[in-house]
Design a protein around this motif. Structure first.
Motif, short mmCIF file in Angstrom:
data_model
loop_
_atom_site.label_atom_id
_atom_site.label_comp_id
_atom_site.label_asym_id
_atom_site.label_seq_id
_atom_site.Cartn_x
_atom_site.Cartn_y
_atom_site.Cartn_z
N ASP A 12 0.85 -1.19 0.00
CA ASP A 12 0.00 0.00 0.00
C ASP A 12 0.88 1.24 0.00
O ASP A 12 1.93 1.27 0.66
CB ASP A 12 -0.91 0.01 1.23
CG ASP A 12 -1.92 -1.13 1.20
OD1 ASP A 12 -2.48 -1.41 0.12
OD2 ASP A 12 -2.14 -1.76 2.25
N VAL A 13 0.43 2.26 -0.71
CA VAL A 13 1.14 3.53 -0.79
C VAL A 13 0.15 4.65 -0.50
O VAL A 13 -0.94 4.67 -1.10
CB VAL A 13 1.77 3.74 -2.19
CG1 VAL A 13 2.39 5.11 -2.31
CG2 VAL A 13 2.78 2.64 -2.52
N HIS A 19 5.14 14.35 -1.18
CA HIS A 19 5.30 13.72 -2.49
C HIS A 19 4.88 14.63 -3.65
O HIS A 19 5.16 14.32 -4.80
CB HIS A 19 4.46 12.43 -2.57
CG HIS A 19 4.83 11.41 -1.56
ND1 HIS A 19 3.89 10.73 -0.82
CD2 HIS A 19 6.03 10.97 -1.13
CE1 HIS A 19 4.50 9.89 0.00
NE2 HIS A 19 5.80 10.02 -0.16
N ILE A 20 4.22 15.73 -3.33
CA ILE A 20 3.62 16.60 -4.35
C ILE A 20 4.63 17.64 -4.82
O ILE A 20 5.32 18.27 -4.02
CB ILE A 20 2.35 17.28 -3.79
CG1 ILE A 20 1.35 16.21 -3.27
CG2 ILE A 20 1.70 18.17 -4.83
CD1 ILE A 20 0.93 15.17 -4.29
N TRP A 34 9.03 4.51 -4.54
CA TRP A 34 8.00 3.50 -4.26
C TRP A 34 8.36 2.15 -4.89
O TRP A 34 8.15 1.10 -4.29
CB TRP A 34 6.64 3.96 -4.74
CG TRP A 34 6.10 5.17 -4.02
CD1 TRP A 34 6.45 5.63 -2.78
CD2 TRP A 34 5.11 6.06 -4.50
NE1 TRP A 34 5.74 6.76 -2.46
CE2 TRP A 34 4.90 7.05 -3.50
CE3 TRP A 34 4.36 6.15 -5.68
CZ2 TRP A 34 3.98 8.08 -3.64
CZ3 TRP A 34 3.45 7.18 -5.83
CH2 TRP A 34 3.27 8.13 -4.81
N LEU A 35 8.92 2.18 -6.09
CA LEU A 35 9.36 0.93 -6.73
C LEU A 35 10.40 0.24 -5.87
O LEU A 35 10.35 -0.97 -5.65
CB LEU A 35 9.93 1.20 -8.13
CG LEU A 35 9.02 1.81 -9.18
CD1 LEU A 35 9.78 2.03 -10.48
CD2 LEU A 35 7.78 0.99 -9.40
N GLU A 36 11.36 1.02 -5.37
CA GLU A 36 12.42 0.46 -4.53
C GLU A 36 11.82 -0.14 -3.25
O GLU A 36 12.19 -1.23 -2.84
CB GLU A 36 13.45 1.53 -4.19
CG GLU A 36 14.55 1.01 -3.29
CD GLU A 36 15.54 2.08 -2.87
OE1 GLU A 36 16.66 1.70 -2.51
OE2 GLU A 36 15.19 3.28 -2.89
N ARG A 37 10.91 0.60 -2.63
CA ARG A 37 10.28 0.11 -1.40
C ARG A 37 9.54 -1.20 -1.63
O ARG A 37 9.63 -2.14 -0.84
CB ARG A 37 9.33 1.17 -0.85
CG ARG A 37 8.81 0.84 0.54
CD ARG A 37 8.10 2.02 1.13
NE ARG A 37 6.67 1.84 0.94
CZ ARG A 37 5.78 2.81 0.90
NH1 ARG A 37 6.16 4.06 1.00
NH2 ARG A 37 4.51 2.55 0.74
N CYS A 38 8.83 -1.28 -2.74
CA CYS A 38 8.08 -2.50 -3.08
C CYS A 38 9.03 -3.67 -3.34
O CYS A 38 8.81 -4.78 -2.86
CB CYS A 38 7.20 -2.23 -4.30
SG CYS A 38 6.08 -3.57 -4.73
N ARG A 78 -4.84 6.86 -2.03
CA ARG A 78 -4.38 5.57 -1.50
C ARG A 78 -4.16 4.67 -2.72
O ARG A 78 -5.09 4.46 -3.50
CB ARG A 78 -5.42 4.97 -0.56
CG ARG A 78 -5.61 5.79 0.69
CD ARG A 78 -6.70 5.19 1.58
NE ARG A 78 -6.99 6.05 2.69
CZ ARG A 78 -6.37 6.02 3.87
NH1 ARG A 78 -5.41 5.12 4.06
NH2 ARG A 78 -6.69 6.84 4.82
N LEU A 79 -2.94 4.19 -2.84
CA LEU A 79 -2.55 3.42 -4.01
C LEU A 79 -2.10 2.02 -3.60
O LEU A 79 -1.78 1.78 -2.44
CB LEU A 79 -1.40 4.12 -4.75
CG LEU A 79 -1.60 5.61 -5.05
CD1 LEU A 79 -0.33 6.19 -5.65
CD2 LEU A 79 -2.80 5.84 -5.95
#
Length: 149
Positions: A12-13, A19-20, A34-38, A78-79
């Motif tokens: 979940d993100v 972030h804006i 986010w890619l790295e965290r995932c 929420r992503l």
């Protein structure tokens, strides 16, 4: 959720004010974090955390990111970000694919592919994957979907 393929590993993100960017949406560089965290979360779920990397003196380092930004994310969104390991030569290289979705409207905001190379941590040089990487990442390997970049 309608993912591009089965067997997704999902995190979940939450899009926050930090972030804006000046254009009023999540900055493209934030998506990379986010890619790295995932990817890290997925690796840990496979039994390959940073402690294992250090013990084995190996790491999967990013060689290349290919990203299609398809729609914007906004503060408060929420992503969900999914990843799959789609390719591994079981020696030096491995690829992951990603899909970022906004569940509220089902929109896919991003599709990406990252190529990793196995390195020796102590030297930073490419080095063959240890058996633990071949086995751990191998159990999560799926067929790749076409990525049009």
């Amino acid at each position: 959720m309608s993912w591009d393929r089965e067997g997704a590993y999902v995190i979940d993100v939450q899009v926050s004010a930090e972030h804006i960017d000046e254009l009023g949406h999540a900055n493209n560089a934030v998506y990379v974090s986010w890619l790295e965290r995932c990817a890290w979360s997925h690796s840990q779920s496979l039994g390959l955390g940073i402690e294992d990397y250090r013990r084995l003196d190996r790491a999967m380092a990013v060689l290349r990111h290919e990203i299609d930004y398809l729609a914007s994310a906004y503060e408060g969104d929420r992503l969900q970000l999914a990843t799959w390991i789609c390719e591994s030569d079981q020696r030096l290289r491995m690829k992951r694919q990603f899909q970022l979705v906004r569940p509220a409207d089902g929109a896919t905001l991003l599709r990406a592919q990252t190529t990793f190379v196995c390195i020796e941590l102590s030297s930073g040089k490419p080095k063959r994957m240890p058996p633990e990487f071949v086995e751990g990442y191998g159990k999560a390997l799926v067929e790749p979907y076409p990525l049009e970049l």
